[in-house]
Design a protein around this motif. Structure first.
Motif, PDB file in Angstrom:
ATOM      1  N   ARG B 256      68.258  10.444  89.163  1.00 22.31           N
ATOM      2  CA  ARG B 256      68.015  10.660  87.742  1.00 22.31           C
ATOM      3  C   ARG B 256      66.551  10.352  87.468  1.00 22.31           C
ATOM      4  N   VAL B 257      65.838  11.312  86.883  1.00 25.91           N
ATOM      5  CA  VAL B 257      64.481  11.024  86.428  1.00 25.91           C
ATOM      6  C   VAL B 257      64.446  11.257  84.917  1.00 25.91           C
ATOM      7  N   PHE B 258      63.588  10.496  84.240  1.00 23.68           N
ATOM      8  CA  PHE B 258      63.573  10.525  82.779  1.00 23.68           C
ATOM      9  C   PHE B 258      62.385  11.315  82.266  1.00 23.68           C
ATOM     10  N   GLY B 314      62.398   7.043  87.556  1.00 24.03           N
ATOM     11  CA  GLY B 314      63.846   7.167  87.612  1.00 24.03           C
ATOM     12  C   GLY B 314      64.426   6.359  88.754  1.00 24.03           C
ATOM     13  N   TYR B 315      65.632   6.696  89.135  1.00 24.83           N
ATOM     14  CA  TYR B 315      66.295   5.941  90.201  1.00 24.83           C
ATOM     15  C   TYR B 315      67.186   6.858  91.038  1.00 24.83           C
ATOM     16  N   ILE B 316      67.486   6.378  92.224  1.00 22.83           N
ATOM     17  CA  ILE B 316      68.354   7.113  93.158  1.00 22.83           C
ATOM     18  C   ILE B 316      69.820   6.761  92.849  1.00 22.83           C
ATOM     19  N   THR B 317      70.689   7.776  92.959  1.00 23.08           N
ATOM     20  CA  THR B 317      72.122   7.571  92.704  1.00 23.08           C
ATOM     21  C   THR B 317      72.929   7.954  93.951  1.00 23.08           C
ATOM     22  N   MET B 325      67.383  15.643  85.530  1.00 20.35           N
ATOM     23  CA  MET B 325      66.425  15.015  84.628  1.00 20.35           C
ATOM     24  C   MET B 325      67.161  14.655  83.338  1.00 20.35           C
ATOM     25  N   VAL B 326      66.895  13.449  82.853  1.00 22.85           N
ATOM     26  CA  VAL B 326      67.489  13.007  81.593  1.00 22.85           C
ATOM     27  C   VAL B 326      66.457  13.267  80.490  1.00 22.85           C
ATOM     28  N   LEU B 335      68.294  19.615  88.371  1.00 26.66           N
ATOM     29  CA  LEU B 335      67.032  20.030  88.985  1.00 26.66           C
ATOM     30  C   LEU B 335      67.254  21.265  89.856  1.00 26.66           C
ATOM     31  N   LYS B 336      66.277  22.180  89.853  1.00 29.80           N
ATOM     32  CA  LYS B 336      66.355  23.414  90.653  1.00 29.80           C
ATOM     33  C   LYS B 336      65.184  23.465  91.629  1.00 29.80           C
ATOM     34  N   ALA B 337      65.472  23.955  92.821  1.00 36.58           N
ATOM     35  CA  ALA B 337      64.402  24.099  93.823  1.00 36.58           C
ATOM     36  C   ALA B 337      63.517  25.273  93.473  1.00 36.58           C
TER      37      ALA B 337
END
Lengths: 343, 343
Positions: B256-258, B314-317, B325-326, B335-337
């Motif tokens: 999750r990244v903010f 953010g943090y790893i889940t 992305m939050v 997220l898309k590549a």
């Protein structure tokens, strides 16, 4: 494009790389991490490290009208291995960068990669990384090879001394004659009926020398077995004349090579005859032979004679004598550099 | 071609190489033999060896209408150094292969080389070899970089663990906005009077990020000084989204990244506004930032806060939560590549 072929856009960049590299196995314990991170990780503590790189461009170094992609991949890898052997080293890892235009399919690139991987398998080299990119023009292949060598046994171009013997492995001019053959048949094919089949009978050797050259790992091993460390060495990629001049310049020496000592295969001679070309000039300037050209002290003469497939073609002189070929009738012809001049 | 310029054919292949490499000095004791033999000789006993390679093609990776050759050379080298830093290593040597078409002069290639050598000087890297070739199409630049690292401190993409903090250096999206600016001014210039001068006032930062990016050697040194070894790391070359997905895939985790934590420079935001683009999307997908994206255990939070120029985004889940992305209002966007898809 045939029905079963896959457009590269289906896989995308990351998909294509992982598709091509997914089942790669390592041959060398020095290979720690391969494809898939920012860089490969190698553990090369067993000696000095060698690095060489070659760039192959469509329209300059290869013509896809008559070079199968698998052969092209094989050759692209082997020419790099050859540079490492020419330092008296052993190739260990390669990285492969490809620039690919939209007319190629996934299957095309698989073919190219199959050739690269076949060469890696035979020469026990690990494919550890690379880059794949779209290209708006032709196919681009850039390969870098890492090798190892015993530091005190590395052979540079700069160690040749007057009176050293000049030696070359195998025979010369065959790859160039193979290229002439391919170009001739391609021109015939362009004007012929659709079912035309080129006739390569009796010319298999020169064809193979052009399409699927080998690096002379065997010669490096034989020299080591005899305890011979050449004083200078190069691989013959641009042509014997050009390489001799490199050694003379780097070593600050001159040389004499004898026309009647230049090793030439029967098929090379026949093809030169058919095309009305001077076969010795072909052997001197043809290029792409990937044979090893090296010098040894005169004292090693008997050891060299014991090794099959090595010809002693001349000797090193003082620099003021220049670099020349001595013809059959005793005349001296000054050697000239070639190299590309496509500009 | 201006009067004082030199056609490459005047020098030829060997002449051009020796002209470009004649006064190269080495920065590293591990560099034993550089340009001028079949391979370079390195003595890399001080740790594990890293290898990375990048292929840059005209029309795909750069446009010579608005990229000065010296900057292009500098950038070509730096992007390789960046890959080595992203492994927590130090770049040591590079090889440079160039494919050059006939519209280039010796002075052009000198400019390109001057940029490469400038980068080598600043990052203390040795140019040890390469290949120069004619090209029938555009300019081709292939660089391979060799680096070293302490074996136990190498950081791969695969070590991120749930609850790890996600960090990024500097700011994102600036290089992409710099490219948009260059393209806009180029289009204006094409329609304008001959004396038209592009207006880059107040946009120097994004321009420099595009034309002359730097590799984050400083961040690697700061992390080492604080005793931090990231659990995973990459450089941001394709865009933050794409790199986060690489780390999640390699490490088998989610993230999750903010949105409100993504670091964005003022000039990037202004340019996005002018072009009516979403600035966060620019930062997530723009690419060519060459910032470092890395993860650290939660326990390193205070140490990270002490280092200027690093943002915790953010943090790893666990993997089943996916990568998202939050947004500022608490919504989650998957997220898309990206990667290229020029085919």
């Amino acid at each position: 494009m045939a029905n079963q072929e896959t457009e590269i856009s289906k896989l995308g960049e990351f998909g294509l790389i992982s598709h091509l590299t997914k089942d790669i196995k390592f041959n060398n314990s020095s290979t720690v991490v391969g494809v898939g991170d920012d860089a490969a990780v190698l553990d090369l503590k067993d000696g000095a490290t060698l690095v060489t790189t070659d760039l192959l461009l469509e329209g300059i170094h290869f013509d896809l009208r008559y070079v199968p992609l698998k052969h092209l991949g094989y050759k692209s890898a082997v020419v790099n291995f050859s540079d490492i052997y020419a330092m008296n080293g052993r190739p260990r890892q390669i990285t492969v960068s490809l620039g690919v235009s939209s007319r190629f399919t996934v299957e095309h690139i698989e073919e190219l990669y199959a050739g690269i991987r076949k060469a890696c398998e035979i020469y026990e080299v690990d494919l550890v990384g690379g880059d794949t990119s779209a290209s708006v023009t032709g196919l681009v292949i850039s390969i870098t090879c890492i090798g190892v060598a015993d530091k005190e046994k590395i052979v540079l171009r700069s160690g040749a001394k007057p009176t050293d013997l000049i030696c070359v492995s195998g025979d010369l001019g065959a790859a160039y004659m193979g290229l002439q053959l391919l170009e001739r048949e391609n021109q015939v094919a362009a004007k012929a009926a659709p079912d035309f089949q080129p006739d390569f009978a009796g010319k298999e050797y020169i064809l193979e020398r052009q399409l699927k050259p080998e690096a002379r790992k065997d010669i490096i091993e034989l020299l080591a077995a005899e305890g011979i460390i050449p004083t200078s060495m190069m691989d013959v990629s641009d042509g014997l004349s050009s390489e001799l001049l490199h050694i003379c310049k780097s070593s600050d020496v001159g040389c004499r090579v004898f026309e009647d000592r230049i090793p030439i295969d029967y098929q090379t001679a026949v093809m030169a005859e058919e095309l009305n070309m001077n076969v010795v000039m072909t052997a001197m300037n043809g290029g792409e032979d990937y044979e090893l050209l090296f010098t040894v002290p005169l004292a090693d003469k008997e050891k060299i004679e014991k090794i099959k497939g090595i010809s002693m073609i001349g000797y090193i002189t003082k620099p003021e004598l220049g670099a020349a070929m001595v013809t059959r009738d005793g005349a001296e012809i000054e050697l000239k550099a070639q190299g590309w001049n496509a500009f």
